[in-house]
Design a protein around this motif. Structure first.
Motif, PDB file in Angstrom:
ATOM      1  N   PRO A  80       0.748  -1.136  -0.591  1.00  0.00           N
ATOM      2  CA  PRO A  80      -0.156   0.393  -0.017  1.00  0.00           C
ATOM      3  C   PRO A  80       0.769   1.208   0.278  1.00  0.00           C
ATOM      4  N   ARG A  81       0.473   2.538  -0.786  1.00  0.00           N
ATOM      5  CA  ARG A  81       1.111   3.772  -0.656  1.00  0.00           C
ATOM      6  C   ARG A  81       0.513   4.911  -0.520  1.00  0.00           C
ATOM      7  N   LEU A  82       0.928   5.002   1.013  1.00  0.00           N
ATOM      8  CA  LEU A  82      -0.013   6.407   1.604  1.00  0.00           C
ATOM      9  C   LEU A  82      -0.321   7.574   0.147  1.00  0.00           C
ATOM     10  N   THR A  83      -1.095   8.251   0.194  1.00  0.00           N
ATOM     11  CA  THR A  83      -1.608   9.012  -0.690  1.00  0.00           C
ATOM     12  C   THR A  83      -1.785  10.317   0.089  1.00  0.00           C
ATOM     13  N   GLY A  84      -1.321  10.915   0.916  1.00  0.00           N
ATOM     14  CA  GLY A  84      -1.672  12.682   1.788  1.00  0.00           C
ATOM     15  C   GLY A  84      -1.060  11.523   3.378  1.00  0.00           C
ATOM     16  N   ALA A  85      -1.087  13.082   3.967  1.00  0.00           N
ATOM     17  CA  ALA A  85      -0.750  13.381   5.027  1.00  0.00           C
ATOM     18  C   ALA A  85      -2.157  12.487   5.665  1.00  0.00           C
ATOM     19  N   PRO A  86      -2.240  12.212   7.460  1.00  0.00           N
ATOM     20  CA  PRO A  86      -3.460  11.263   7.696  1.00  0.00           C
ATOM     21  C   PRO A  86      -4.009  12.932   8.115  1.00  0.00           C
ATOM     22  N   VAL A  87      -5.276  12.701   8.792  1.00  0.00           N
ATOM     23  CA  VAL A  87      -5.723  13.888   8.462  1.00  0.00           C
ATOM     24  C   VAL A  87      -6.357  13.645  10.301  1.00  0.00           C
ATOM     25  N   PRO A  88      -6.502  14.318  10.690  1.00  0.00           N
ATOM     26  CA  PRO A  88      -7.295  14.459  12.192  1.00  0.00           C
ATOM     27  C   PRO A  88      -7.938  14.114  12.609  1.00  0.00           C
TER      28      PRO A  88
END
Length: 348
Positions: A80-88
């Motif tokens: 899996p490839r992270l698509t962006g920063a995690p969202v709080p």
């Protein structure tokens, strides 16, 4: 095991703070149920619960930390490839689901459900469009001083989202305005005080819901009316054959795809309980308990065929799979794979 034409994928969540590998990708043999680890990524801290998009191309995860966030991964190849920063989203999210173009997260620490909008490509919006804050408490002096949203899931009709709150002994039925992104409370249904509801599973017929209680080792059987959005508690069934001396810590509940069986996991006893759903109104009848194949089974998952059951054993660090006897629902241990601090399993 060679990975061949009969292989699909499974994704394993874990607690990185306890030595977990983050999100692990495994090949799953459709004929035997066996898992073979392919890769892992620890870019996100404590991805303890996962959900897959309907198209199967995006994997979503909570980050069960004090700050709390959700993340999206593109599934491209074996990793899996992270698509962006995690969202709080709130403190200590423990569960998530997809609903009306949004990702909903149940936040145990802050006692809330957050709705994060999804873009057309499945990536996450920059912030929640709505946060529904729970209120209330329960009689348990340590565990129920405040709300603790433990799970949120969509009903079989797709019209409602139900949040299960351990702290307030209740289930909240919610609706979301997809255009406004606003999550609203439709009604709150009280369960027995002190029961500590943790997770809920629907019967595939769509007319019953089964709520697993953590503070008392029982399942609450409920009638579910999708037209009215109502939950009606009907009774409880014990998940263990004997009353435990201390806390039992029930953790997970799943219903067979054909609706004939129900399984629960209990961490304190390290067992899977087997129920037949052949009674009046689908009342669960406890038929057996079997060892979970490890220690501290945090999650259960049944594969889409109903032939295999998987236990994510957090403290022994493995995922064990069982072949399900199609006549009795009894899980027979078949194998296991190392998965440190395992917390959930989903199938691609």
């Amino acid at each position: 095991m060679a990975v061949g034409r009969h292989a699909a994928h499974a994704y394993i969540g874990s607690f990185t703070a306890a030595g977990g590998r983050g999100v692990t990708t495994a090949a799953r043999d459709a004929d035997t149920g066996a898992l073979t680890v392919l890769s892992s990524t620890d870019e996100v801290a404590d991805p303890s619960y996962l959900v897959l998009s309907a198209a199967g191309d995006t994997l979503y995860a909570v980050s069960e930390t004090a700050d709390g966030a959700v993340a999206a991964y593109r599934l491209d190849g074996s990793e899996p490839r992270l698509t962006g920063a995690p969202v709080p989203v709130g403190s200590a999210p423990t569960h998530l689901t997809l609903y009306a173009g949004h990702l909903l997260a149940a936040n145990y620490g802050s006692g809330s459900v957050a709705a994060v909008p999804l873009r057309a490509d499945g990536t996450l919006g920059a912030a929640p469009s709505s946060v529904l804050v729970h209120t209330g408490s329960g009689p348990h002096p340590q565990r129920q001083r405040a709300p603790h949203a433990h799970q949120v899931r969509v009903d079989p009709s797709g019209r409602w989202a139900l949040s299960v709150d351990l702290g307030t002994d209740s289930v909240r039925v919610c609706a979301l305005d997809a255009e406004k992104g606003e999550l609203t409370l439709h009604r709150e249904v009280a369960l027995r005080p002190g029961s500590g509801p943790r997770h809920l599973a629907f019967h595939p017929d769509g007319d019953r819901a089964y709520v697993l209680n953590e503070l008392t080792p029982t399942v609450t059987v409920c009638a579910w009316n999708a037209d009215a959005g109502t939950v009606e508690p009907l009774g409880e069934a014990a998940v263990l054959t004997e009353v435990p001396d201390g806390d039992a810590f029930p953790s997970a509940i799943v219903v067979a795809p054909d609706g004939r069986f129900l399984w629960t996991a209990t961490r304190g006893a390290d067992v899977i309980s087997v129920f037949a759903l052949d009674g009046p109104g689908g009342a669960p009848r406890l038929t057996a308990t079997v060892a979970c194949g490890g220690h501290w089974p945090r999650d259960l998952a049944v594969d889409p065929s109903g032939r295999f059951l998987y236990a994510a054993n957090e403290r022994s660090g493995d995922v064990t799979w069982f072949a399900v006897d199609q006549a009795t629902g009894l899980p027979v241990r078949t194998g296991s794979v190392a998965a440190p601090a395992a917390s959930c399993v989903v199938f691609g």
